[in-house]
Motif scaffolding. Sequence first.
Motif, PDB file in Angstrom:
ATOM      1  N   ASP A 134      -3.392 -39.840  29.283  1.00  0.00           N
ATOM      2  CA  ASP A 134      -3.950 -38.574  29.784  1.00  0.00           C
ATOM      3  C   ASP A 134      -3.594 -37.371  28.919  1.00  0.00           C
ATOM      4  O   ASP A 134      -4.394 -36.460  28.771  1.00  0.00           O
ATOM      5  CB  ASP A 134      -3.412 -38.294  31.204  1.00  0.00           C
ATOM      6  N   ALA A 135      -2.358 -37.369  28.398  1.00  0.00           N
ATOM      7  CA  ALA A 135      -1.885 -36.110  27.816  1.00  0.00           C
ATOM      8  C   ALA A 135      -0.973 -36.349  26.627  1.00  0.00           C
ATOM      9  O   ALA A 135      -0.492 -37.464  26.402  1.00  0.00           O
ATOM     10  CB  ALA A 135      -1.136 -35.294  28.874  1.00  0.00           C
ATOM     11  N   VAL A 136      -0.764 -35.302  25.858  1.00  0.00           N
ATOM     12  CA  VAL A 136       0.193 -35.333  24.762  1.00  0.00           C
ATOM     13  C   VAL A 136       1.043 -34.073  24.867  1.00  0.00           C
ATOM     14  O   VAL A 136       0.549 -33.025  25.291  1.00  0.00           O
ATOM     15  CB  VAL A 136      -0.525 -35.396  23.394  1.00  0.00           C
ATOM     16  N   VAL A 137       2.325 -34.209  24.531  1.00  0.00           N
ATOM     17  CA  VAL A 137       3.198 -33.037  24.486  1.00  0.00           C
ATOM     18  C   VAL A 137       3.701 -32.902  23.051  1.00  0.00           C
ATOM     19  O   VAL A 137       4.231 -33.869  22.484  1.00  0.00           O
ATOM     20  CB  VAL A 137       4.412 -33.186  25.433  1.00  0.00           C
ATOM     21  N   THR A 138       3.510 -31.741  22.456  1.00  0.00           N
ATOM     22  CA  THR A 138       4.020 -31.521  21.098  1.00  0.00           C
ATOM     23  C   THR A 138       4.692 -30.154  21.011  1.00  0.00           C
ATOM     24  O   THR A 138       4.491 -29.291  21.858  1.00  0.00           O
ATOM     25  CB  THR A 138       2.899 -31.523  20.024  1.00  0.00           C
TER      26      THR A 138
ATOM     27  N   VAL B 145       1.857 -39.102  25.930  1.00  0.00           N
ATOM     28  CA  VAL B 145       2.440 -39.608  24.704  1.00  0.00           C
ATOM     29  C   VAL B 145       3.198 -38.446  24.069  1.00  0.00           C
ATOM     30  O   VAL B 145       2.778 -37.284  24.190  1.00  0.00           O
ATOM     31  CB  VAL B 145       1.358 -40.179  23.750  1.00  0.00           C
ATOM     32  N   VAL B 146       4.329 -38.759  23.455  1.00  0.00           N
ATOM     33  CA  VAL B 146       5.102 -37.704  22.786  1.00  0.00           C
ATOM     34  C   VAL B 146       5.501 -38.179  21.391  1.00  0.00           C
ATOM     35  O   VAL B 146       5.669 -39.377  21.157  1.00  0.00           O
ATOM     36  CB  VAL B 146       6.379 -37.312  23.583  1.00  0.00           C
TER      37      VAL B 146
ATOM     38  N   PRO C 139      -5.868 -37.655  23.392  1.00  0.00           N
ATOM     39  CA  PRO C 139      -5.672 -37.390  24.827  1.00  0.00           C
ATOM     40  C   PRO C 139      -6.347 -36.072  25.252  1.00  0.00           C
ATOM     41  O   PRO C 139      -6.472 -35.154  24.446  1.00  0.00           O
ATOM     42  CB  PRO C 139      -4.152 -37.319  24.975  1.00  0.00           C
ATOM     43  N   ASP C 140      -6.723 -36.013  26.525  1.00  0.00           N
ATOM     44  CA  ASP C 140      -7.586 -34.916  26.967  1.00  0.00           C
ATOM     45  C   ASP C 140      -6.820 -33.637  27.305  1.00  0.00           C
ATOM     46  O   ASP C 140      -7.422 -32.571  27.423  1.00  0.00           O
ATOM     47  CB  ASP C 140      -8.402 -35.374  28.181  1.00  0.00           C
ATOM     48  N   LEU C 141      -5.501 -33.756  27.502  1.00  0.00           N
ATOM     49  CA  LEU C 141      -4.677 -32.567  27.782  1.00  0.00           C
ATOM     50  C   LEU C 141      -3.613 -32.442  26.700  1.00  0.00           C
ATOM     51  O   LEU C 141      -2.880 -33.398  26.436  1.00  0.00           O
ATOM     52  CB  LEU C 141      -4.005 -32.713  29.165  1.00  0.00           C
ATOM     53  N   HIS C 142      -3.564 -31.277  26.063  1.00  0.00           N
ATOM     54  CA  HIS C 142      -2.527 -31.025  25.054  1.00  0.00           C
ATOM     55  C   HIS C 142      -1.575 -29.965  25.591  1.00  0.00           C
ATOM     56  O   HIS C 142      -1.971 -28.824  25.809  1.00  0.00           O
ATOM     57  CB  HIS C 142      -3.175 -30.561  23.736  1.00  0.00           C
ATOM     58  N   VAL C 143      -0.337 -30.393  25.846  1.00  0.00           N
ATOM     59  CA  VAL C 143       0.696 -29.439  26.235  1.00  0.00           C
ATOM     60  C   VAL C 143       1.484 -29.111  24.972  1.00  0.00           C
ATOM     61  O   VAL C 143       2.076 -29.999  24.354  1.00  0.00           O
ATOM     62  CB  VAL C 143       1.622 -30.027  27.319  1.00  0.00           C
ATOM     63  N   CYS C 144       1.441 -27.851  24.581  1.00  0.00           N
ATOM     64  CA  CYS C 144       2.034 -27.458  23.304  1.00  0.00           C
ATOM     65  C   CYS C 144       3.146 -26.446  23.560  1.00  0.00           C
ATOM     66  O   CYS C 144       2.914 -25.392  24.154  1.00  0.00           O
ATOM     67  CB  CYS C 144       0.946 -26.864  22.411  1.00  0.00           C
ATOM     68  N   VAL C 145       4.336 -26.791  23.121  1.00  0.00           N
ATOM     69  CA  VAL C 145       5.494 -25.940  23.378  1.00  0.00           C
ATOM     70  C   VAL C 145       5.737 -25.041  22.161  1.00  0.00           C
ATOM     71  O   VAL C 145       5.998 -25.529  21.058  1.00  0.00           O
ATOM     72  CB  VAL C 145       6.757 -26.803  23.670  1.00  0.00           C
TER      73      VAL C 145
END
Lengths: 261, 203, 493
Positions: free
Chosen positions: B109-113, B74-75, B142-148
Amino acid sequence: MRVALLVTCINDALYPDTGKAVVTLLRRLGVDVDFPTAQTCCAQPMVNTGYLDEAVPVVRTYVDAFAGYDAIVTPSGSCAGSARHQHSIVARRSGDPALEAAVAQTGPRTHELSEFLVDVLGVTDVGAYFPHTVTYHPTCHSLRMLGVGDRPRQLLEKVRGLTLVDLPQAEECCGFGGTFAVKNADTSVAMGSDKARHVRETGAEMVVAGDNSCLMHIGGLLSRERSGVRPVHLAEILASTEDSEGRSDGPAVGARAGERA
Amino acid sequence: MTSARDEILAAVRAALDGVEPAGPLPPPPTVRPVDDLVGLFVERVEDYRAVVTRCAADEVAATVAAALAGGSAVVPSGLGIEVPGSVVDPSTGSGHRDGLSATDLDGIDAVVTAARVGIAETGTIVLDHAEDQGRRAISLVPDLHVCVVRADQVVADVPDAVALLDPARALTWISGPSATSDIELDRVEGVHGPRTLHVVLVE
Amino acid sequence: MTGGTFVGMPAFPEAARAALGDTQLRHNLAHATHTIRDKRARVVAEVEEWEELRVAGTAVKEAALRDLATHLEQLEASLTARGATVHWARDAAEACAIVARVTHAHGADEVVKVKSMATAEIGLNEALEAEGIAAWETDLAELIVQLGDDLPSHILVPAIHRNRAEIREIFRRRMGDVGRPAPDDLTDEPSVLAAAARAHLREKFLRAKVAVSGANFAVAETGTLVVVESEGNGRMCLTLPEVLISVVGIEKVVPTWRDLDPLLRLLPRSSTGERMNPYTSMWSGVTPGDGPQEVHVVLIDNGRTRALADDVGRQALRCIRCSACLNVCPVYERVGGHAYGSVYPGPIGAILNPLLNGVSDPQTASLPYASSLCGACFEVCPVRIDIPSVLVDQRAQVVDSHRGDAVPKPEAVAMRATAWAFSDARRLRWAHRASGGAGRVLDRLGRTTLPGGRRAAGRLPGPGAAWTSARDLPAPPAESFRAWWQRTDGGRR
């Protein structure tokens, strides 16, 4: 400089050799120490148990006994801490401005022995000889209330013949704590037995500290265990010399022969 | 009958009768200058067992895609990074909650922020939940947080971050993946919050 | 339970005696306190300006307390402007009633809870249960305590007295009673236990309508509440439900946004021994479109204004609940938290409970004495609460509360007699002569020789037995120091 010895009530009654050691040591260093016989106690037993009204006449006795001295030296971090940090509380409680003014004089002039030697006299090598292996327990009030830091170690490191071994978890309280030792005897003993264990782990012959009250507790446990390790006050080591060591009536080893002399 | 409010405030005033208000506050100690801000930030984030990937600006989309490893994501609507196949959270900034439910998010599964600021000394990322970060729930469930995080967003220490942040916004300070030390004081990473934190540091 | 004390607890010395005999507890505590102590020491040593930081943090909290009414009014105004509803509660019962009322208003029969000392202090879970509302603790340690029908024993890690094997057993036995059961293959690995808690609580987070939290800080200027946590259970509660009720002690207020700086640098290093805790949430009232759209803040007194009026004890309200003082305390390390009979155990509990509740209850009155006054707590306190000085002052309050007793306690009689002897050196000399005589007798009769050759006094009767039951005591010397000084002219004769 007029220097008075605050021998402390516990040394006066139970450990006179520690007082004699301070006298011997200071005279050897050229200080003509006086013992004002009007002194009794620093009042800490009353203050730390909550009896502030009862402490007022005791503090009054203290300031009267030590009025006029430039320095008050005591072989106790705890009693020095009491004079420096607690007398003002008692004086405020008394509501007597004269007592407040008096404790403002005597409090800051009260020095624990190692502070007096290192800071006031500026010596670390006091010419002592003590051919034993010892471990040093920094007592809580000297460590945290007064902040004597490594002064006792500086003094011990200069003693000829002495081997100083590190005490594990040295800075943890031994569990004495004044009336804590009887009001919460079980907890006090639990703390003390860990301290005694750490002392034994070092393999030292003696445990040295700057307070006979804590040593009475640690030593009492070590004795009950028949550990063969004994407590010794810092002053008695520093007073000891090649001439006194081994003599049964010398101040440094007086405890060995009991107090029968 | 006096209200609890009035009674408490009166009791506070009575308790402080004759007590002087405090004078000017001593300034908190200033921050030591740091030579390699970004290097320290990376080291401290990794210390929490978060994953850090450093990349150039034109590698961001590929790095994010690699971090997602094909899982659903999700974004937020204003992310500004192409994340193929991702679900855009519709409720971001919309002022109502007809977007993805918590249960919906739990199935992703994941989120990108993006982030607002990174703190080097403590290895912390702060989200202020602007449009490139989304509302708080999407970076939580979500269980994975990808943070930019952009290198120019990294500051030295907490006071720099406090000075930059806007207290009118909801803020989330994140230092590594969720963790607990509640069992025998042994630290375990991964409890309720994202069990994996993947920081993409853009230089 | 009001004011945070557990009903029916024995006074500290008795409770401590029982705890000292619990070998599992002793082992668990020794491991846990030494682990956290070492972690704290490492991360504090990294900060060169730690002492300046302590001074700054102290100043922030002190400034807040000294003008508390102004800051509270400002906090209320800021929160209200941001869409929150502010409630005030004089005591635990009022606070609990407010939480129950708001929960009922939404037709909810359960709340999810962020770990909060304030709600533990007011006994919220029990009060809600009486109102037909289930309160689910979501912090791992609080969950362990709740599932185990246990009492908390530490501020930060309420289940510090439990080891992994005990926790596994609690999860296996109880999780199924209140929700998703523990998996069949549950081991005692901390990561496996944490995963079981995650699975168990997730359904509760996803369905809950109402959450209850505390707050670590409340910023008057901005209306910001701050919750510092590790697991993400806090974020779940603060973000997913529609309604959020935060129960906040009035001493949690800090004046300005910038005041958070020293406190956020001090708390994690002092508390969990981390440079920063995993999650810190900050919010002010309602954030449109994000998180709970109905926000309540309950400001509680519950004894705080009593503590505030105490000139010496007031500083205890600076406490930021880091629990560093518990972790370094040699008493806590050995007896654990239950012996203190309160949700606030350890050195801070020993002063906070008497300050909040007064010393008329014998259990509370025993707490100021539950310390050797070693000062390790003051040394680590991030907001420089001089706990030993407050303990000594509290002891005086205990003694003063008994000054009107018709029959004085034996301790009071003994202290008065000692003080009388110490008030005049002549009286002391008589006492020494008596003890010297006793010493001569004991020296001959004593059957124990201390290491070094001196005689021991043997087993004493009465209160002296508390000493000699475990410790030898030297027999008094025949001659006191002062008698020696006078006889020998200070050794010159």
